[in-house]
Write a protein that holds these residues in place. Structure first.
Motif, mmCIF file in Angstrom:
data_model
loop_
_atom_site.group_PDB
_atom_site.id
_atom_site.type_symbol
_atom_site.label_atom_id
_atom_site.label_comp_id
_atom_site.label_asym_id
_atom_site.label_seq_id
_atom_site.Cartn_x
_atom_site.Cartn_y
_atom_site.Cartn_z
ATOM 1 N N THR A 214 0.851 -1.196 0.000
ATOM 2 C CA THR A 214 0.000 0.000 0.000
ATOM 3 C C THR A 214 0.885 1.245 0.000
ATOM 4 O OG1 THR A 214 -1.482 -1.259 1.421
ATOM 5 C CG2 THR A 214 -1.949 1.070 1.197
ATOM 6 N N LEU A 215 0.481 2.238 -0.784
ATOM 7 C CA LEU A 215 1.255 3.486 -0.814
ATOM 8 C C LEU A 215 1.296 4.108 0.573
ATOM 9 C CD1 LEU A 215 -0.096 5.079 -4.116
ATOM 10 C CD2 LEU A 215 2.224 4.228 -3.715
ATOM 11 N N ASN A 216 2.444 4.681 0.908
ATOM 12 C CA ASN A 216 2.558 5.334 2.211
ATOM 13 C C ASN A 216 1.815 6.668 2.240
ATOM 14 O OD1 ASN A 216 4.161 3.392 3.492
ATOM 15 N ND2 ASN A 216 5.970 4.165 2.446
ATOM 16 N N LEU A 217 1.968 7.428 1.151
ATOM 17 C CA LEU A 217 1.284 8.713 1.075
ATOM 18 C C LEU A 217 -0.058 8.459 0.404
ATOM 19 C CD1 LEU A 217 1.510 11.779 1.503
ATOM 20 C CD2 LEU A 217 2.550 11.933 -0.753
ATOM 21 N N LYS A 218 -1.137 8.624 1.117
ATOM 22 C CA LYS A 218 -2.420 8.227 0.541
ATOM 23 C C LYS A 218 -3.568 9.136 0.960
ATOM 24 C CE LYS A 218 -2.350 4.867 4.207
ATOM 25 N NZ LYS A 218 -1.828 3.548 4.516
ATOM 26 N N ARG A 219 -4.641 8.989 0.252
ATOM 27 C CA ARG A 219 -5.829 9.790 0.520
ATOM 28 C C ARG A 219 -6.277 9.633 1.966
ATOM 29 N NH1 ARG A 219 -11.641 9.677 -2.539
ATOM 30 N NH2 ARG A 219 -12.562 11.334 -1.307
ATOM 31 N N THR A 220 -6.664 10.745 2.556
ATOM 32 C CA THR A 220 -7.162 10.755 3.923
ATOM 33 C C THR A 220 -8.377 11.675 3.959
ATOM 34 O OG1 THR A 220 -4.939 10.403 4.778
ATOM 35 C CG2 THR A 220 -6.507 11.344 6.299
ATOM 36 N N ILE A 221 -9.381 11.280 4.691
ATOM 37 C CA ILE A 221 -10.559 12.137 4.800
ATOM 38 C C ILE A 221 -10.392 13.070 5.994
ATOM 39 C CG2 ILE A 221 -13.052 12.166 5.236
ATOM 40 C CD1 ILE A 221 -13.233 9.535 3.659
ATOM 41 N N ASN A 222 -10.411 14.353 5.715
ATOM 42 C CA ASN A 222 -10.288 15.342 6.776
ATOM 43 C C ASN A 222 -11.685 15.643 7.303
ATOM 44 O OD1 ASN A 222 -9.960 17.558 8.376
ATOM 45 N ND2 ASN A 222 -9.010 18.874 6.823
ATOM 46 N N ALA A 223 -12.022 15.000 8.412
ATOM 47 C CA ALA A 223 -13.325 15.254 9.032
ATOM 48 C C ALA A 223 -13.119 16.033 10.327
ATOM 49 C CB ALA A 223 -14.053 13.943 9.299
ATOM 50 N N ALA A 224 -11.917 16.604 10.474
ATOM 51 C CA ALA A 224 -11.572 17.322 11.703
ATOM 52 C C ALA A 224 -12.048 18.766 11.662
ATOM 53 C CB ALA A 224 -10.063 17.266 11.933
ATOM 54 N N GLY A 225 -12.392 19.247 10.477
ATOM 55 C CA GLY A 225 -12.901 20.617 10.393
ATOM 56 C C GLY A 225 -11.813 21.684 10.441
ATOM 57 N N VAL A 226 -10.562 21.273 10.311
ATOM 58 C CA VAL A 226 -9.466 22.242 10.254
ATOM 59 C C VAL A 226 -9.123 22.395 8.771
ATOM 60 C CG1 VAL A 226 -7.117 22.781 10.979
ATOM 61 C CG2 VAL A 226 -8.627 21.457 12.483
ATOM 62 N N VAL A 227 -9.394 23.560 8.207
ATOM 63 C CA VAL A 227 -9.325 23.702 6.752
ATOM 64 C C VAL A 227 -7.888 23.562 6.233
ATOM 65 C CG1 VAL A 227 -9.844 25.176 4.776
ATOM 66 C CG2 VAL A 227 -11.446 25.081 6.704
ATOM 67 N N VAL A 228 -7.007 24.425 6.721
ATOM 68 C CA VAL A 228 -5.608 24.324 6.267
ATOM 69 C C VAL A 228 -4.881 23.422 7.272
ATOM 70 C CG1 VAL A 228 -3.550 25.632 5.585
ATOM 71 C CG2 VAL A 228 -5.806 26.644 5.311
ATOM 72 N N HIS A 229 -5.178 22.124 7.201
ATOM 73 C CA HIS A 229 -4.660 21.174 8.185
ATOM 74 C C HIS A 229 -3.236 20.787 7.792
ATOM 75 C CE1 HIS A 229 -4.376 17.957 11.009
ATOM 76 N NE2 HIS A 229 -5.669 17.954 11.309
ATOM 77 N N THR A 230 -2.270 21.305 8.542
ATOM 78 C CA THR A 230 -0.860 21.099 8.195
ATOM 79 C C THR A 230 -0.518 19.612 8.095
ATOM 80 O OG1 THR A 230 -0.329 23.151 9.272
ATOM 81 C CG2 THR A 230 1.496 21.664 8.896
ATOM 82 N N ASN A 231 -1.052 18.804 9.003
ATOM 83 C CA ASN A 231 -0.701 17.379 8.998
ATOM 84 C C ASN A 231 -1.406 16.608 7.882
ATOM 85 O OD1 ASN A 231 -0.958 17.532 12.571
ATOM 86 N ND2 ASN A 231 0.836 17.894 11.292
ATOM 87 N N LEU A 232 -2.471 17.189 7.332
ATOM 88 C CA LEU A 232 -3.215 16.476 6.292
ATOM 89 C C LEU A 232 -3.021 17.108 4.910
ATOM 90 C CD1 LEU A 232 -6.577 15.733 8.212
ATOM 91 C CD2 LEU A 232 -4.499 14.360 8.113
ATOM 92 N N GLY A 233 -1.952 17.867 4.763
ATOM 93 C CA GLY A 233 -1.625 18.359 3.419
ATOM 94 C C GLY A 233 -2.013 19.799 3.131
ATOM 95 N N ARG A 234 -2.384 20.530 4.168
ATOM 96 C CA ARG A 234 -2.701 21.966 4.041
ATOM 97 C C ARG A 234 -3.787 22.290 3.028
ATOM 98 N NH1 ARG A 234 2.560 25.856 4.537
ATOM 99 N NH2 ARG A 234 3.043 25.413 6.704
#
Ligand SMILES: *Cc1c(COP(=O)(O)O)cnc(C)c1O
Length: 473
Positions: free
Chosen positions: A83-103
């Motif tokens: 499985t690819l290490n860098l992969k799609r993640t669903i940001n359901a945290a509500g932080v728009v420019v989420h640094t850890n999830l790709g800004r």
């Protein structure tokens, strides 16, 4: 270290690589997996088991040596490796420019331009009119100047690089005057004082944490002053009894003493977001109009483009910066340039920019839209039949955040979905969602798992439903 009889007995039970290989190859599921991956997976499982026995791990029983157990362990090791290490993640945290999830997410326009530029040759450093070598920066310089009103511009790898480059160019070996209230640290250990040291600039702090006056700058200037630096405290706010010196005043001091003025905006926006109900952030244009010589900002914070650092300002300084050998080390690649150019062009029509650039769209998303998505998620989750009686889903009035060190005090009202599953703590549920494919990143408030629709993309409620179907199995 002495080894007990039981440990010796277990060590003898460790299977050989060939034996496990045969079991794996007897199952056709892994026929497509390269031999090297299968082998290294087997070796790591056997080695882990051996180490557990040597460590006298009490959880290790005879069952752990059974073929099926080993097969399952090796299977998961193979799947993980494949499985690819860098992969799609669903940001359901509500932080728009989420640094850890790709800004920032790129718009369709930007993605298309990236694909075209990456899959085909381009005029990256070729001037089609003259048939001679061209400059890679020319792809974005004009559009940055057009939108910002600046005389000249340059894009580099990221804003940390932009700050380093600018300081190294104008302030190496010279004093840089900065207000104490602006000596910020940005996540990932980027601290203004440290960058200053790296650039060879000598930090000269003035004022106090909460108050700095024009006189503080006046008094600090001497023959070895190379720069007056303003740093936008984009990720925190000093409130209460505060005073800071305006850009206009700094520019006036700079003009009087013939010292350049730099403004590190960090979050960098071209649009006055207060028009859209957000709090006021200084815009790039305001800095340009104030007469600042060098302005730096990120491409992937409020701008909503790719990771990049943008430097705009007076021709004289931008020319100097372009000649600095460090520029080569910080240069942007063609995919970044493509994404940046297309993103910037969207700013020619502000309404379009706000509705098409994902970061701006999510930041300005009306609460009604979050409610609409929340209702879709609630409907999908309550339509799950299996384990339905264990599931509690409710709509909650909460807030999203801008993130990315932008708009620190801003709460964006959002209709969220609160979820509880009987017999499962909020943190266990959070973990299960994180382990889903794709990973779903929610947040916990008051022991309830929260999904914030503001950052959930249109095709994701269905994926969230599938995740819950699996969790409720
Ligand atoms: C975020 C930020 C930086 C660093 O920008 P990157 O694009 O993350 O490298 C520098 N200065 C300020 C004020 C910032 O907010």
């Amino acid at each position: 270290m002495s080894i007990s009889e039981n440990q010796q007995r277990l060590l003898k039970k460790l299977p050989g690589v060939d034996h496990v290989l045969e079991i794996i190859r007897n199952d056709n599921s892994y026929d497509h997996v390269p031999h090297s991956v299968v082998l290294s997976s087997i070796r790591s499982v056997i080695e882990k088991l051996r180490q557990s026995v040597l460590d006298n791990n009490e959880e290790i029983t005879d069952d752990h040596f059974a073929n099926t157990f080993i097969f399952n362990k090796v299977s998961s090791a193979i799947v993980k490796k494949m499985t690819l290490n860098l992969k799609r993640t669903i940001n359901a945290a509500g932080v728009v420019v989420h640094t850890n999830l790709g800004r920032s997410l790129l718009s369709d326009e930007a993605v298309k331009h990236v694909t075209d530029t990456a899959q085909r040759y381009s005029n990256l450093e070729f001037n089609i009119e003259t048939g001679k070598r061209g400059l890679r920066y020319s792809a974005v310089e004009d559009i940055i100047c057009e939108i910002s009103g600046a005389e000249a511009a340059l894009a580099v790898n990221n804003n940390a690089g932009a700050v380093l480059l600018a300081l190294d160019t104008v302030a190496n070996g010279k004093e840089v005057i900065v207000s104490r209230g602006e000596l910020v640290e940005i996540g990932g250990s980027f601290r203004i004082p440290d960058v200053m040291t790296k650039s060879g600039g000598i930090l000269k702090e003035v004022g106090t944490t909460n108050r700095t006056h024009k006189k503080d700058y006046d008094d600090a200037v001497n023959d070895n002053t190379g720069l007056l630096l303003k740093v936008h405290t984009s990720n925190y706010s000093v409130v209460g009894f505060t005073a800071s010196v305006s850009l206009e005043d700094m520019v006036a001091i700079g003009k009087e003493k013939n010292i350049p003025v730099m403004d590190d905006l960090g979050s960098g926006t071209f649009i006055d977001l207060s028009k859209y109900g957000l709090s006021k952030e200084p815009t790039v244009q305001e800095s340009v109009e104030a007469g600042v010589d060098i302005i730096t900002f990120s491409g992937d914070k409020l701008l909503g483009g790719p990771q990049a650092g943008i430097i705009v300002g007076k021709q004289k300084y931008i020319d100097k910066i372009k000649k600095n050998p460090l520029t080569r080390a910080l240069r942007v690649d063609k995919m970044t340039l493509a994404a940046l150019e297309s993103t910037l062009r969207l700013y020619r029509d502000e309404k379009k920019a706000v509705s098409i650039i994902p970061t701006l769209r999510m930041l300005t998303m009306p609460i009604e839209k979050t409610e609409e998505t929340a209702n879709i998620i609630i409907e999908k989750l309550t339509s799950i039949t299996r384990g339905k009686n264990k599931l509690t889903v409710k709509s909650l009035d909460l807030s999203s955040r801008a993130g990315g060190g932008s708009l620190p005090l801003l709460d964006l009202p959002s209709k969220c979905v609160g979820i509880m599953i009987e017999g499962l703590s909020a943190s266990s549920l959070e973990k299960k969602l994180r382990f889903n494919t794709p990973a779903i990143i929610g947040r916990i408030e008051d022991d309830v798992l929260i999904l914030d629709p503001r950052t959930i993309q249109d095709d994701e409620p269905e994926l969230i439903k599938t995740a819950f179907e699996n969790i409720l199995l």
